[in-house]
Design an enzyme around this catalytic site. Structure first.
Site, PDB file in Angstrom:
ATOM      1  CG  ASP A 290      -7.869   2.524  -7.164  1.00 33.00           C
ATOM      2  OD1 ASP A 290      -7.649   3.702  -6.927  1.00 33.00           O
ATOM      3  OD2 ASP A 290      -7.633   2.035  -8.271  1.00 33.00           O
TER       4      ASP A 290
ATOM      5  CE  LYS B 261     -21.635   1.784  -5.286  1.00 37.98           C
ATOM      6  NZ  LYS B 261     -21.769   2.204  -6.734  1.00 37.98           N
TER       7      LYS B 261
ATOM      8  CD  GLU C  19      -1.065   5.276 -11.542  1.00 42.00           C
ATOM      9  OE1 GLU C  19      -0.936   5.072 -10.109  1.00 42.00           O
ATOM     10  OE2 GLU C  19      -2.070   5.032 -12.108  1.00 42.00           O
TER      11      GLU C  19
ATOM     12  CE1 TYR D 180      -5.400   9.571  -5.512  1.00 42.76           C
ATOM     13  CE2 TYR D 180      -7.167   8.940  -4.433  1.00 42.76           C
ATOM     14  CZ  TYR D 180      -6.638   9.382  -5.335  1.00 42.76           C
ATOM     15  OH  TYR D 180      -7.615   9.220  -6.539  1.00 42.76           O
ATOM     16  CD  GLU D 181      -0.477  10.042   4.993  1.00 47.52           C
ATOM     17  OE1 GLU D 181      -0.384   8.952   5.171  1.00 47.52           O
ATOM     18  OE2 GLU D 181       0.489  10.617   5.215  1.00 47.52           O
TER      19      GLU D 181
ATOM     20  CG  ASP E 248      -3.018  -4.150 -14.418  1.00 48.08           C
ATOM     21  OD1 ASP E 248      -2.541  -4.952 -13.478  1.00 48.08           O
ATOM     22  OD2 ASP E 248      -4.296  -4.277 -14.650  1.00 48.08           O
TER      23      ASP E 248
HETATM   24  C1  LIG Z   1      -6.144   5.789  -4.917  1.00 50.56           C
HETATM   25  S1  LIG Z   1      -4.702   5.979  -5.847  1.00 50.56           S
HETATM   26  C2  LIG Z   1      -3.394   6.461  -4.710  1.00 50.56           C
HETATM   27  C3  LIG Z   1      -2.118   6.997  -5.593  1.00 50.56           C
HETATM   28  C4  LIG Z   1      -0.804   7.130  -4.866  1.00 50.56           C
HETATM   29  N1  LIG Z   1      -0.529   5.961  -4.438  1.00 50.56           N
HETATM   30  C5  LIG Z   1      -1.082   8.024  -3.566  1.00 50.56           C
HETATM   31  O1  LIG Z   1      -1.126   7.545  -2.546  1.00 50.56           O
HETATM   32  O2  LIG Z   1      -1.180   9.270  -3.710  1.00 50.56           O
HETATM   33  C6  LIG Z   1      -4.458   4.388  -6.362  1.00 50.56           C
HETATM   34  C7  LIG Z   1      -3.707   4.171  -7.738  1.00 50.56           C
HETATM   35  O3  LIG Z   1      -3.387   2.854  -8.007  1.00 50.56           O
HETATM   36  C8  LIG Z   1      -3.340   2.906  -9.314  1.00 50.56           C
HETATM   37  N2  LIG Z   1      -3.780   1.303  -9.806  1.00 50.56           N
HETATM   38  C9  LIG Z   1      -5.158   0.775  -9.575  1.00 50.56           C
HETATM   39  N3  LIG Z   1      -5.017  -0.397 -10.169  1.00 50.56           N
HETATM   40  C10 LIG Z   1      -3.741  -0.617 -10.519  1.00 50.56           C
HETATM   41  C11 LIG Z   1      -2.945  -1.653 -11.292  1.00 50.56           C
HETATM   42  N4  LIG Z   1      -3.640  -2.689 -11.270  1.00 50.56           N
HETATM   43  N5  LIG Z   1      -1.437  -1.563 -11.500  1.00 50.56           N
HETATM   44  C12 LIG Z   1      -1.014  -0.373 -11.082  1.00 50.56           C
HETATM   45  N6  LIG Z   1      -1.746   0.695 -10.427  1.00 50.56           N
HETATM   46  C13 LIG Z   1      -2.995   0.510 -10.413  1.00 50.56           C
HETATM   47  C14 LIG Z   1      -4.637   3.691 -10.129  1.00 50.56           C
HETATM   48  O4  LIG Z   1      -4.495   4.104 -11.201  1.00 50.56           O
HETATM   49  C15 LIG Z   1      -4.328   4.850  -8.997  1.00 50.56           C
HETATM   50  O5  LIG Z   1      -3.639   5.794  -9.366  1.00 50.56           O
END
Ligand SMILES: C[S@@+](CC[C@H](N)C(=O)[O-])C[C@H]1O[C@@H](n2cnc3c(N)ncnc32)[C@H](O)[C@@H]1O
Length: 231
Positions: A137, A141, A88, A210-211, A115
């Site tokens: 994420d 769009k 994360e 998020y859910e 990442d």
């Molecule tokens: C919409 S949030 C969902 C968080 C969590 N999994 C939940 O269900 O509550 C998506 C997460 O993915 C992480 N994320 C996005 N791109 C990523 C990447 N390339 N590598 C690791 N994490 C990433 C974001 O920082 C964010 O915290």
């Protein structure tokens, strides 16, 4: 703190609200010792594969984008004989996770505070036996759909790291994300095993932040399970 955005075309947030003093303490005291050495480019520019001996031959799982870490800590506590890597880049999420790790007193966790593509560079082929992608994420769009995790840029390296026959779980509340997942994940070497919805999550599922937000806002969850194809 490593900043994923400096190296990759990472479009998400890396910093959020000001951290509480306790969260700063967790980051100062716990992050380094939980972070996997040799994942950051600056520590391992040759991208030498990680030595996984530190995990003692236990099954190795990965949660991509763990957000606040509730699902990750739940899984670590539920499966003490498994080692789970959480990945994360969002510092506030990492700090939340560290607080939860202290409270739950789990030790079978490793972290990459960046990442997930950094990890894919250095994980040995076939080393992962389960992977969780919870509420990635959505990038709603159309011109941003290529930023989604469920694109070949992410899925092909992920497939390389997973052992044949092992499970990839995807949870999302976005119907168009389901569409893209069903199109793209099989192209990267996975077969769809099941697709369920509200009230029919995995037996060991723990609902994430998020859910909960999606449910409050009237969006239904979708749960997809894929199996890594052999070859
Ligand atoms: C919409 S949030 C969902 C968080 C969590 N999994 C939940 O269900 O509550 C998506 C997460 O993915 C992480 N994320 C996005 N791109 C990523 C990447 N390339 N590598 C690791 N994490 C990433 C974001 O920082 C964010 O915290």
């Amino acid at each position: 703190m490593y900043n994923a955005a400096e190296r990759r075309n990472f479009y998400g947030r890396v910093h959020g609200k000001t951290l509480r003093q306790s969260q700063k303490t967790y980051l100062n005291e716990d992050l380094e010792k939980l972070s996997l050495p040799g994942v950051r480019l600056e520590d391992n520019p040759a991208r030498t594969p990680l030595d996984l001996a530190r995990f003692g031959g236990k099954p190795l799982w990965l949660e991509i984008g763990f957000g606040g870490g509730e699902h990750l800590v739940h899984m670590a506590a539920r499966y003490p004989d498994v080692e789970i890597i959480g990945c994360e880049p969002f510092v506030n999420g990492i700090a939340m996770l560290l607080g939860k790790i202290r409270a739950a007193d789990v030790t079978n966790l490793g972290l990459h505070p960046g990442d997930v593509r950094d990890l894919f560079d250095v994980l040995p082929a076939g080393c992962l036996t389960k992977v969780f992608l919870n509420y990635p994420d959505p990038w709603p769009k159309a011109r941003h759909h290529r930023r989604r995790f469920v694109t070949q840029e992410y899925l092909v390296p992920l497939a390389r790291c997973m052992a044949p026959g092992t499970e990839l779980r995807v949870a999302t509340d976005i119907p168009d994300y389901v569409r893209q997942t069903l199109e793209e994940v099989p192209q990267a070497g996975f077969d769809l095993i099941s697709q369920t919805g509200l009230g029919a999550a995995w037996d060991d599922w723990l609902s994430t932040r998020y859910e909960q937000k999606a449910l409050r806002e009237g969006r239904d969850p979708h749960y997809l399970t894929f199996k890594r194809r052999a070859g």
